[in-house]
Motif scaffolding. Structure first.
Motif, PDB file in Angstrom:
ATOM      1  N   TYR A 171      14.020 -16.538  22.810  1.00 21.42           N
ATOM      2  CA  TYR A 171      13.146 -16.242  21.670  1.00 21.42           C
ATOM      3  C   TYR A 171      13.778 -16.687  20.358  1.00 21.42           C
ATOM      4  O   TYR A 171      14.987 -16.857  20.266  1.00 21.42           O
ATOM      5  CB  TYR A 171      12.847 -14.736  21.612  1.00 21.42           C
ATOM      6  CG  TYR A 171      11.966 -14.266  22.730  1.00 21.42           C
ATOM      7  CD1 TYR A 171      10.580 -14.215  22.576  1.00 21.42           C
ATOM      8  CD2 TYR A 171      12.507 -13.878  23.954  1.00 21.42           C
ATOM      9  CE1 TYR A 171       9.766 -13.791  23.602  1.00 21.42           C
ATOM     10  CE2 TYR A 171      11.695 -13.455  24.993  1.00 21.42           C
ATOM     11  CZ  TYR A 171      10.329 -13.407  24.810  1.00 21.42           C
ATOM     12  OH  TYR A 171       9.522 -12.992  25.837  1.00 21.42           O
ATOM     13  N   ASP A 172      12.951 -16.863  19.339  1.00 21.96           N
ATOM     14  CA  ASP A 172      13.417 -17.190  17.995  1.00 21.96           C
ATOM     15  C   ASP A 172      13.287 -15.963  17.095  1.00 21.96           C
ATOM     16  O   ASP A 172      12.329 -15.200  17.220  1.00 21.96           O
ATOM     17  CB  ASP A 172      12.576 -18.324  17.379  1.00 21.96           C
ATOM     18  CG  ASP A 172      12.711 -19.630  18.148  1.00 21.96           C
ATOM     19  OD1 ASP A 172      13.803 -19.876  18.708  1.00 21.96           O
ATOM     20  OD2 ASP A 172      11.729 -20.397  18.202  1.00 21.96           O
ATOM     21  N   TYR A 177      11.341 -23.205   8.710  1.00 22.19           N
ATOM     22  CA  TYR A 177      11.202 -23.081   7.253  1.00 22.19           C
ATOM     23  C   TYR A 177      10.582 -21.731   6.899  1.00 22.19           C
ATOM     24  O   TYR A 177       9.835 -21.601   5.941  1.00 22.19           O
ATOM     25  CB  TYR A 177      10.366 -24.245   6.699  1.00 22.19           C
ATOM     26  CG  TYR A 177      11.033 -25.581   6.913  1.00 22.19           C
ATOM     27  CD1 TYR A 177      12.035 -26.028   6.051  1.00 22.19           C
ATOM     28  CD2 TYR A 177      10.703 -26.384   8.008  1.00 22.19           C
ATOM     29  CE1 TYR A 177      12.683 -27.239   6.261  1.00 22.19           C
ATOM     30  CE2 TYR A 177      11.333 -27.601   8.234  1.00 22.19           C
ATOM     31  CZ  TYR A 177      12.324 -28.023   7.345  1.00 22.19           C
ATOM     32  OH  TYR A 177      12.967 -29.228   7.564  1.00 22.19           O
ATOM     33  N   GLY A 178      10.929 -20.728   7.693  1.00 19.93           N
ATOM     34  CA  GLY A 178      10.374 -19.385   7.502  1.00 19.93           C
ATOM     35  C   GLY A 178      11.257 -18.511   6.626  1.00 19.93           C
ATOM     36  O   GLY A 178      11.853 -18.980   5.655  1.00 19.93           O
ATOM     37  N   THR A 179      11.384 -17.243   7.019  1.00 18.93           N
ATOM     38  CA  THR A 179      12.096 -16.266   6.186  1.00 18.93           C
ATOM     39  C   THR A 179      13.478 -15.924   6.748  1.00 18.93           C
ATOM     40  O   THR A 179      14.038 -14.876   6.434  1.00 18.93           O
ATOM     41  CB  THR A 179      11.268 -14.973   6.058  1.00 18.93           C
ATOM     42  OG1 THR A 179      10.986 -14.472   7.375  1.00 18.93           O
ATOM     43  CG2 THR A 179       9.978 -15.215   5.311  1.00 18.93           C
ATOM     44  N   GLY A 180      14.034 -16.809   7.577  1.00 18.48           N
ATOM     45  CA  GLY A 180      15.312 -16.512   8.227  1.00 18.48           C
ATOM     46  C   GLY A 180      16.451 -16.198   7.286  1.00 18.48           C
ATOM     47  O   GLY A 180      17.307 -15.365   7.591  1.00 18.48           O
ATOM     48  N   TYR A 188      13.676  -8.595  11.543  1.00 17.85           N
ATOM     49  CA  TYR A 188      14.245  -7.573  12.417  1.00 17.85           C
ATOM     50  C   TYR A 188      13.217  -7.085  13.425  1.00 17.85           C
ATOM     51  O   TYR A 188      13.554  -6.805  14.575  1.00 17.85           O
ATOM     52  CB  TYR A 188      14.805  -6.423  11.565  1.00 17.85           C
ATOM     53  CG  TYR A 188      15.968  -6.895  10.721  1.00 17.85           C
ATOM     54  CD1 TYR A 188      17.273  -6.733  11.146  1.00 17.85           C
ATOM     55  CD2 TYR A 188      15.743  -7.571   9.521  1.00 17.85           C
ATOM     56  CE1 TYR A 188      18.338  -7.210  10.391  1.00 17.85           C
ATOM     57  CE2 TYR A 188      16.803  -8.050   8.764  1.00 17.85           C
ATOM     58  CZ  TYR A 188      18.095  -7.875   9.203  1.00 17.85           C
ATOM     59  OH  TYR A 188      19.143  -8.365   8.460  1.00 17.85           O
ATOM     60  N   ALA A 189      11.950  -7.010  12.998  1.00 17.78           N
ATOM     61  CA  ALA A 189      10.880  -6.656  13.945  1.00 17.78           C
ATOM     62  C   ALA A 189      10.821  -7.687  15.067  1.00 17.78           C
ATOM     63  O   ALA A 189      10.667  -7.342  16.245  1.00 17.78           O
ATOM     64  CB  ALA A 189       9.539  -6.579  13.215  1.00 17.78           C
ATOM     65  N   ALA A 190      10.989  -8.963  14.710  1.00 20.09           N
ATOM     66  CA  ALA A 190      10.943 -10.040  15.698  1.00 20.09           C
ATOM     67  C   ALA A 190      12.111  -9.963  16.677  1.00 20.09           C
ATOM     68  O   ALA A 190      12.031 -10.498  17.783  1.00 20.09           O
ATOM     69  CB  ALA A 190      10.950 -11.399  14.993  1.00 20.09           C
ATOM     70  N   SER A 191      13.196  -9.299  16.279  1.00 26.39           N
ATOM     71  CA  SER A 191      14.392  -9.247  17.126  1.00 26.39           C
ATOM     72  C   SER A 191      14.404  -8.062  18.088  1.00 26.39           C
ATOM     73  O   SER A 191      15.239  -8.018  18.999  1.00 26.39           O
ATOM     74  CB  SER A 191      15.644  -9.187  16.244  1.00 26.39           C
ATOM     75  OG  SER A 191      15.802  -7.900  15.670  1.00 26.39           O
ATOM     76  N   ALA A 223      23.740 -10.331  13.229  1.00 20.44           N
ATOM     77  CA  ALA A 223      25.003 -10.698  12.584  1.00 20.44           C
ATOM     78  C   ALA A 223      25.185 -12.212  12.597  1.00 20.44           C
ATOM     79  O   ALA A 223      24.470 -12.928  13.290  1.00 20.44           O
ATOM     80  CB  ALA A 223      26.168 -10.014  13.304  1.00 20.44           C
ATOM     81  N   ASN A 224      26.160 -12.687  11.818  1.00 18.32           N
ATOM     82  CA  ASN A 224      26.504 -14.110  11.780  1.00 18.32           C
ATOM     83  C   ASN A 224      27.594 -14.430  12.801  1.00 18.32           C
ATOM     84  O   ASN A 224      28.450 -13.588  13.103  1.00 18.32           O
ATOM     85  CB  ASN A 224      26.998 -14.505  10.384  1.00 18.32           C
ATOM     86  CG  ASN A 224      25.877 -14.745   9.377  1.00 18.32           C
ATOM     87  OD1 ASN A 224      26.110 -15.268   8.292  1.00 18.32           O
ATOM     88  ND2 ASN A 224      24.646 -14.370   9.700  1.00 18.32           N
TER      89      ASN A 224
END
Length: 339
Positions: A171-172, A177-180, A188-191, A223-224
């Motif tokens: 998943y992404d 070019y979104g709000t990443g 966070y909802a997407a995660s 996290a990074n």
């Protein structure tokens, strides 16, 4: 005032503290803001934050030092980042002085919730900005709220700095070019779902690849990522869909200026993991999460060890942790004294 808190065994969960800060933007300007005791917000049912995700947030900590004083770590960077996020979703800037002053007010008003030095615990601050008011069309809100609340949290690692394993997600978390690179709730909802899938498979979390080609590592959960190459370089991904972590940029400076390492922000190809002797995830909550291994295409690629933290990762952690708690001298401007 005495608190019945077991500082040594705090987790990362909500605890209501005494005061929080709230300020309202209306008719083109912010009010002066105030501290309030009520931890409930009353907002219009038509608020854009509820329907269209017009909101963003930050996370930072207050630390008790050995001499009993209290300090913040690079709050000016959180102020800059919340404004970059706000602009991405058409919300007003919070002036940097206002942001830092709000954080200081909240820490001072809840001083007895700042954990003692040596407990490993900290006071976590959550500033957030939301669109409110009567509005049902897909357009920016007529009013906004800026709030800061706090709560004591324990050290992320109960058993010390221990490596954990991650799995590559299909998943992404964000579009090319979104709000990443904005710290908005939608990311966070997407995660949530990919995270749940990873945990069900026995991993700490999932790792997201770049949304365009699915060949490059981007983020590790929330996290990074960073890796230490076999020739002792500090490498971290560069991408327009990664949230720019204040912890990551602090570690880059420490790697270069304190440990004398070469530092590079560049593509990290998931098929070239064997270039790294150590790897980790970094962020405000944990500082560093050592990565034991990454599961990809049916195989677990192990870095330094699944059970022991690598020597360079340990040095990076100890140096940053020391700066945050006042035991290591930090670069000029990194520490802001509250008391």
């Amino acid at each position: 005032m005495s608190l019945n808190i077991d500082w040594e065994n705090l987790g990362f969960s909500y605890i209501k503290t005494d005061y929080r800060y709230i300020s309202k933007w209306k008719d083109g300007q912010w009010d002066n803001g105030e501290l309030v005791k009520d931890n409930n917000l009353t907002i219009s049912e038509a608020s854009t934050a509820l329907h269209y995700g017009q909101q963003c947030f930050e996370g930072l900590k207050a630390y008790r030092t050995k001499d009993g004083s209290i300090q913040l770590f690079r709050p000016d960077e959180n102020a800059k980042r919340i404004n970059r996020s706000a602009r991405r979703v058409l919300m007003p800037d919070v002036p940097e002085e206002k942001f830092i002053d709000a954080c200081k007010q909240v820490v001072k008003a809840n001083e007895h919730f700042v954990p003692p030095y040596g407990s490993g615990a900290t006071l976590y601050l959550r500033p957030f900005l939301i669109g409110v008011g009567d509005n049902i069309g897909v357009k920016p809100a007529p009013e906004f709220l800026f709030c800061v609340f706090c709560l004591p949290v324990g050290p992320y690692f109960k058993g010390g700095l221990t490596p954990v394993n991650f799995i590559i997600s299909e998943y992404d978390r964000a579009a090319p070019y979104g709000t990443g690179e904005a710290k908005v709730g939608g990311n966070y909802a997407a995660s949530l779902y990919p995270h749940e899938l990873a945990v069900k498979q026995g991993f700490a979390d999932c790792i997201y690849l770049d949304p365009a080609t699915h060949t490059k590592i981007e983020e590790v959960g929330a996290a990074n990522f960073f890796g230490i190459t076999k020739d002792n370089k500090f490498i971290t991904p560069q991408s327009p869909s990664i949230l720019p972590s204040i912890t990551k940029y602090s570690l880059m400076h420490i790697a270069s200026e304190y440990l004398g390492m070469e530092v590079e922000e560049r593509d990290v190809l998931v098929d070239h993991l064997d270039e790294f002797a150590e790897a980790g995830a970094c962020g405000t909550a944990a500082v560093i999460t050592p990565i034991g291994g990454i599961h990809h295409k049916g195989k677990l690629h192990v870095f330094h060890s699944e059970t022991e933290v690598g020597p360079v990762t340990k040095k990076l952690y100890d140096t940053l942790y020391g700066i945050q708690f006042g035991d290591v001298k930090g670069p000029e401007g990194w520490i802001v004294k509250v008391k």
